[in-house]
Design a protein around this motif. Structure first.
Motif, PDB file in Angstrom:
ATOM      1  N   ASP A 654      24.358 124.600  48.608  1.00  0.00           N
ATOM      2  CA  ASP A 654      22.886 124.597  48.585  1.00  0.00           C
ATOM      3  C   ASP A 654      22.343 123.337  49.250  1.00  0.00           C
ATOM      4  O   ASP A 654      21.371 123.389  50.023  1.00  0.00           O
ATOM      5  N   ALA A 655      22.938 122.190  48.941  1.00  0.00           N
ATOM      6  CA  ALA A 655      22.457 120.932  49.521  1.00  0.00           C
ATOM      7  C   ALA A 655      22.637 120.930  51.032  1.00  0.00           C
ATOM      8  O   ALA A 655      21.750 120.472  51.778  1.00  0.00           O
ATOM      9  N   VAL A 656      23.778 121.435  51.521  1.00  0.00           N
ATOM     10  CA  VAL A 656      24.021 121.476  52.965  1.00  0.00           C
ATOM     11  C   VAL A 656      22.994 122.375  53.646  1.00  0.00           C
ATOM     12  O   VAL A 656      22.415 122.025  54.691  1.00  0.00           O
ATOM     13  N   ARG A 657      22.734 123.550  53.056  1.00  0.00           N
ATOM     14  CA  ARG A 657      21.754 124.462  53.658  1.00  0.00           C
ATOM     15  C   ARG A 657      20.361 123.837  53.684  1.00  0.00           C
ATOM     16  O   ARG A 657      19.623 123.979  54.660  1.00  0.00           O
ATOM     17  N   GLU A 658      19.992 123.134  52.595  1.00  0.00           N
ATOM     18  CA  GLU A 658      18.660 122.514  52.550  1.00  0.00           C
ATOM     19  C   GLU A 658      18.497 121.463  53.641  1.00  0.00           C
ATOM     20  O   GLU A 658      17.463 121.396  54.316  1.00  0.00           O
ATOM     21  N   VAL A 659      19.517 120.628  53.807  1.00  0.00           N
ATOM     22  CA  VAL A 659      19.412 119.551  54.792  1.00  0.00           C
ATOM     23  C   VAL A 659      19.360 120.132  56.208  1.00  0.00           C
ATOM     24  O   VAL A 659      18.563 119.692  57.050  1.00  0.00           O
ATOM     25  N   LEU A 660      20.203 121.126  56.475  1.00  0.00           N
ATOM     26  CA  LEU A 660      20.195 121.734  57.809  1.00  0.00           C
ATOM     27  C   LEU A 660      18.876 122.455  58.076  1.00  0.00           C
ATOM     28  O   LEU A 660      18.320 122.383  59.182  1.00  0.00           O
ATOM     29  N   ALA A 661      18.355 123.131  57.047  1.00  0.00           N
ATOM     30  CA  ALA A 661      17.101 123.865  57.236  1.00  0.00           C
ATOM     31  C   ALA A 661      15.937 122.905  57.459  1.00  0.00           C
ATOM     32  O   ALA A 661      14.995 123.204  58.213  1.00  0.00           O
ATOM     33  N   ALA A 662      15.981 121.736  56.825  1.00  0.00           N
ATOM     34  CA  ALA A 662      14.897 120.771  56.986  1.00  0.00           C
ATOM     35  C   ALA A 662      14.831 120.242  58.402  1.00  0.00           C
ATOM     36  O   ALA A 662      13.755 119.817  58.866  1.00  0.00           O
ATOM     37  N   GLU A 663      15.947 120.217  59.097  1.00  0.00           N
ATOM     38  CA  GLU A 663      15.980 119.701  60.459  1.00  0.00           C
ATOM     39  C   GLU A 663      15.859 120.801  61.503  1.00  0.00           C
ATOM     40  O   GLU A 663      15.850 120.517  62.693  1.00  0.00           O
ATOM     41  N   ALA A 664      15.829 122.045  61.044  1.00  0.00           N
ATOM     42  CA  ALA A 664      15.801 123.164  61.999  1.00  0.00           C
ATOM     43  C   ALA A 664      14.460 123.210  62.731  1.00  0.00           C
ATOM     44  O   ALA A 664      13.425 122.875  62.177  1.00  0.00           O
TER      45      ALA A 664
END
Length: 664
Positions: A654-664
């Motif tokens: 979940d944390a990895v997806r959140e960080v990647l999505a924030a930079e998308a």
């Protein structure tokens, strides 16, 4: 001078250096030499015919007249200094001065006469006072040296009474301790025969006496003697000097003398000096004990923080391994065993969270908290938990401002305090929870910075704590409940939460008198609510993004790699920050940097994140740590987040997806 000088030895009457006065049976002066006229300030021949009481201060004339009549009835030779007390003479201008007087009966042709020889002792008395003051100053200095040499308060207190009895030449001296809770005031130390150590005080003494109390004549003032804290004899004099601590009497010095008016200015000054030294000594010892206790707690905090970090790494490996096994185990008994093991890992994670709370290394998310509303919610939970034998009372003061704290941690702290209070009730009892505002100024006595606080008090009427137990109450793993009833981390967690929040924790307790815990929390003053962490929705599965994993603990690194690869991410892993920077400088494709904060020798994770962002400004960074004090601010910049160890597979993904999505 009236009449001729006595003819026995002509000239002798005026040759004697003392003032000589001869009076008749009626107290009239019939002869006076020149020295007497000069001493009392009268012109030549002016003393003849005056009453002898004219040479005495008006306030003492009746007493002197009665003494004169008694002496005439039983005349005898009385030398100077025979009474041991200072007598006062009066000059013609009304001024008064101390004198010594010798009396002798005389026979004459006209009947019996009486000779008074008078001597001005003003200078002598000043010398005596100077000598007495010098001696008292030496005693006061000696008391100061004893305080410096004393190892404990009890040792110093025991030395005071005998020293003061000898210095003042009085009947008895005692050190009185005030009442505390249900314990009455008592004699802590004593010398002389009047009072005994350990005796309780029959009259009220609760620290309200802040001024010296002198009884100059016990026989003449029986009403005052009846109010004195300790019993007094029928005659003599007494003094009580308070031992002040923060403008309140924390004890008293009591002195008793067999003589009336024994306690003059100098002796009272010595008693006050002794009381002041005792107060300073007790305050210094308490400050030293509090400092030593704070140092001990800080050392334990440093240790527990380090232990929690290492333990979190172990828990991460254990949890990760068990979660990977879930995919391999198909049998129902096997899956039940795995679930039980994972629950144990969860309890271990709770334990490390409490350790970090005590060490003040947990990450708090403070916001404005409506304390009355939170207390209402907690009250509902507690009423179902405490049982019928415990009476819970919650009081909230009107106009209570919101607190600026972590709401979850505050709720946990309150539950801990109330459950501790319940355990102190042997057969049921009363627990009170009070919430009120407290504005503390400098030197408030609670050791907190001046400002506005919320004070949450949890009080019980249980068995209370002995001093040695109270001194260790906030140490982690210290418990009196037995190994099967508690970990000893409840109070230490509350203490750490309070200190990290900018507040404090104070405990007052005594055996048989219950316990009162005061939790101070900062009041919100223009503080904005903390924004919830952004949790944008990301893709349910990975899309082949490349993740660089940096972790110096090999087993932990292996678990992270396994989780990420199983989720479809491309993973490259290294053991230190220097290797990670080499990969970034080489131009290798990296979509996310996942690094532990503590990486052993060399750069830590925070320094690595800064340098990585300098090389690639848009690179998302996810940090992880089991020691949150050393971790980066989770809102320190775009793409920078913190994942707390021990993490689960779902939490990591979940944390990895959140960080990647924030930079998308």
């Amino acid at each position: 001078m009236s009449g001729p000088a006595p003819p026995a030895i002509p000239g002798l009457f005026d040759a004697v250096p003392d003032a000589l006065v001869v009076v008749d049976r009626d107290g009239r002066i019939v002869h006076a030499n020149a020295h007497a006229e000069a001493l009392f300030g009268h012109a030549r021949g002016a003393l003849g015919g005056l009453e002898i009481e004219d040479l005495v201060p008006a306030a003492a004339r009746d007493r002197h007249r009665a003494f004169r009549e008694g002496y005439i009835a039983r005349p005898h030779v009385r030398p100077m200094g025979a009474t041991g007390q200072a007598l006062m003479g009066r000059r013609s201008d009304g001024s008064e001065f101390p004198v010594e007087i010798a009396l002798s009966p005389l026979e004459s042709a006209d009947g019996p006469l009486y000779l008074a020889s008078c001597r001005d002792i003003s200078g002598t008395q000043r010398v005596r006072q100077a000598l007495a003051r010098a001696r008292y100053d030496a005693i006061a200095a000696r008391i100061g040296r004893l305080a410096l040499a004393a190892g404990t308060v009890a040792e110093f207190v025991d030395t005071l009474p005998p020293l003061l009895v000898e210095a003042l030449d009085v009947e008895s001296v005692a050190v009185l301790a005030p009442a505390q809770g249900d314990r009455p005031a008592e004699v802590r130390a004593a010398a002389g025969g009047a009072w005994q150590v350990g005796a309780t005080v029959p009259r009220p003494f609760a620290g309200e006496h802040q001024e010296p109390w002198i009884i100059e004549d016990i026989a003449a003032d029986p009403s005052a003697a009846a109010l004195f804290p300790l019993p007094l004899p029928r005659a003599g004099s007494a003094a009580m000097i308070p031992v002040l601590q923060r403008h309140r009497a924390a004890g008293a010095l009591l002195a008793l003398a067999r003589q009336r008016q024994r306690f003059d200015h100098d002796s009272l000054h010595l008693l006050q000096s002794a009381a002041g030294t005792l107060a300073a000594f007790v305050q210094q010892r308490r400050a030293e004990e509090q400092l030593a206790h704070a140092h001990r707690l800080d050392a334990i905090g440093q240790l527990t923080g380090g232990v929690a970090h290492d333990f979190n790494n172990l828990l991460t490996v254990m949890s990760g391994s068990l979660q990977l096994l879930e995919d391999e185990v198909r049998s129902e008994p096997g899956r039940e065993l795995l679930a039980s093991a994972l629950r144990s890992v969860g309890r271990g994670a709770e334990l490390t969270a409490k350790l970090l709370a005590f060490a003040r290394r947990q990450r708090l998310v403070p916001r404005r908290v409506d304390v009355p509303a939170l207390l209402r919610d907690v009250e509902v939970v507690l009423e179902r938990t405490l049982g019928d034998q415990v009476r819970l009372r919650v009081e909230v003061a009107d106009g209570l401002p919101p607190a600026y704290v972590d709401a979850g941690q505050l709720e946990a702290a309150l539950l801990n305090l109330v459950l501790n209070a319940r355990d102190a009730l042997l057969h049921g009892g009363r627990i009170e929870v009070r919430a009120e505002q407290a504005t503390l100024g400098a030197g408030s006595g609670d050791g907190l910075a001046p400002g506005r606080y919320l004070r949450l008090t949890v009080a019980d009427n249980g068995r209370g704590m002995a001093p040695e137990t109270l001194a260790r109450a906030m140490e982690p793993f210290f418990t009196t409940k037995g190994r099967d009833r508690g970990s000893g981390l409840g109070l230490s967690m509350v203490y750490g939460f309070a200190m990290q929040s900018g507040g404090g924790l104070r405990i007052d307790s005594a055996l048989g008198s219950g316990t009162q815990v005061r939790l101070y929390l900062p009041a919100a003053a223009g503080a904005a609510p903390a924004d919830a962490a952004a949790r944008p929705g990301g893709p349910a599965t990975a899309s082949g993004q490349r993740i660089l994993v940096v972790e110096d603990d090999g087993p932990v690194r292996a678990i992270a790699v396994a989780f990420l690869r199983a989720a479809g991410y491309g993973v490259e892993d290294v053991a230190d920050a220097e290797s990670a920077l080499e990969r970034l400088q080489s131009g290798s494709p990296v979509d996310l940097l996942f690094s532990d904060v503590m990486l052993g020798p060399g750069l830590d994770g925070k320094a690595l994140a800064r340098q990585a962002r300098a090389l690639r400004p848009s690179l998302p960074v996810l940090l992880t740590s089991g020691d949150e004090e050393r971790a980066a601010d989770p809102r320190g910049g775009p793409g920078l987040r913190l994942l707390r160890k021990p993490w689960t597979r779902d939490a990591l993904l979940d944390a990895v997806r959140e960080v990647l999505a924030a930079e998308a």
